[in-house]
Design a protein around this motif. Structure first.
Motif, PDB file in Angstrom:
ATOM      1  N   GLY A   1       2.710   6.706  -1.232  1.00  0.00           N
ATOM      2  CA  GLY A   1       1.443   6.040  -0.938  1.00  0.00           C
ATOM      3  C   GLY A   1       1.657   5.027  -1.930  1.00  0.00           C
TER       4      GLY A   1
ATOM      5  N   LYS B   1      -1.862   3.524  -4.661  1.00  0.00           N
ATOM      6  CA  LYS B   1      -3.483   2.727  -5.185  1.00  0.00           C
ATOM      7  C   LYS B   1      -3.525   1.568  -5.164  1.00  0.00           C
ATOM      8  CE  LYS B   1      -4.293   7.044  -8.415  1.00  0.00           C
ATOM      9  NZ  LYS B   1      -3.982   6.962  -9.870  1.00  0.00           N
ATOM     10  N   PRO B   2      -4.752   0.620  -4.943  1.00  0.00           N
ATOM     11  CA  PRO B   2      -4.423  -0.657  -4.712  1.00  0.00           C
ATOM     12  C   PRO B   2      -3.565  -1.444  -6.861  1.00  0.00           C
ATOM     13  CG  PRO B   2      -6.579   0.327  -4.584  1.00  0.00           C
ATOM     14  CD  PRO B   2      -5.867   1.540  -4.924  1.00  0.00           C
TER      15      PRO B   2
ATOM     16  N   THR C   1       0.454  -1.299   0.318  1.00  0.00           N
ATOM     17  CA  THR C   1      -0.152  -0.127  -0.018  1.00  0.00           C
ATOM     18  C   THR C   1       1.009   1.263   0.249  1.00  0.00           C
ATOM     19  OG1 THR C   1       0.085  -0.204   2.277  1.00  0.00           O
ATOM     20  CG2 THR C   1      -1.791  -1.054   1.198  1.00  0.00           C
TER      21      THR C   1
END
Length: 120
Positions: free
Chosen positions: A87, A89-90, A42
């Motif tokens: 971070g 994204k999926p 993640t």
């Protein structure tokens, strides 16, 4: 006296050369360079060997089609100026490319890329 002055000048020149060649290069990454991970991360981080200048350092992550999959806003840690993170994204299974650029506090610039894979 002259011999001491020459030795001191030589020592200062030698020490200055080491600082002049300092650049920020990755020492450790997560996910690691070339790794295949079974769980999609993640977030991503890179640890550098020199302190980073936050305003001129960044990282992006792209999928096999060249689309960005990072959440933007890469950050240099306020408590550890060697640490850069972003971070994600999926992520679906596939190969991802990390593109980083870094400027250390001496204003030396470096850049590079590496990939990792999320297993099916």
């Amino acid at each position: 006296m002259m011999k001491r002055m020459i030795m001191a000048a030589a020592a200062l020149t030698w020490m200055g050369q080491g600082a002049a060649f300092a650049h920020a290069y990755p020492q450790k990454e997560s996910p690691p360079k070339g790794a295949t991970v079974t769980t999609a991360p993640t977030g991503l981080w890179i640890e550098f060997d020199d302190e980073l200048e936050p305003h001129f350092t960044g990282v992006t992550v792209t999928n096999a089609h060249g689309a960005r999959v990072d959440e933007g806003h890469a950050k240099v840690s306020a408590t550890d100026p060697h640490h850069l993170s972003v971070g994600l994204k999926p992520l679906a299974p596939g190969t991802y490319t990390v593109h980083w650029h870094a400027t250390d506090t001496d204003t030396h610039k470096t850049h590079g890329s590496y990939s990792f894979t999320v297993a099916k």
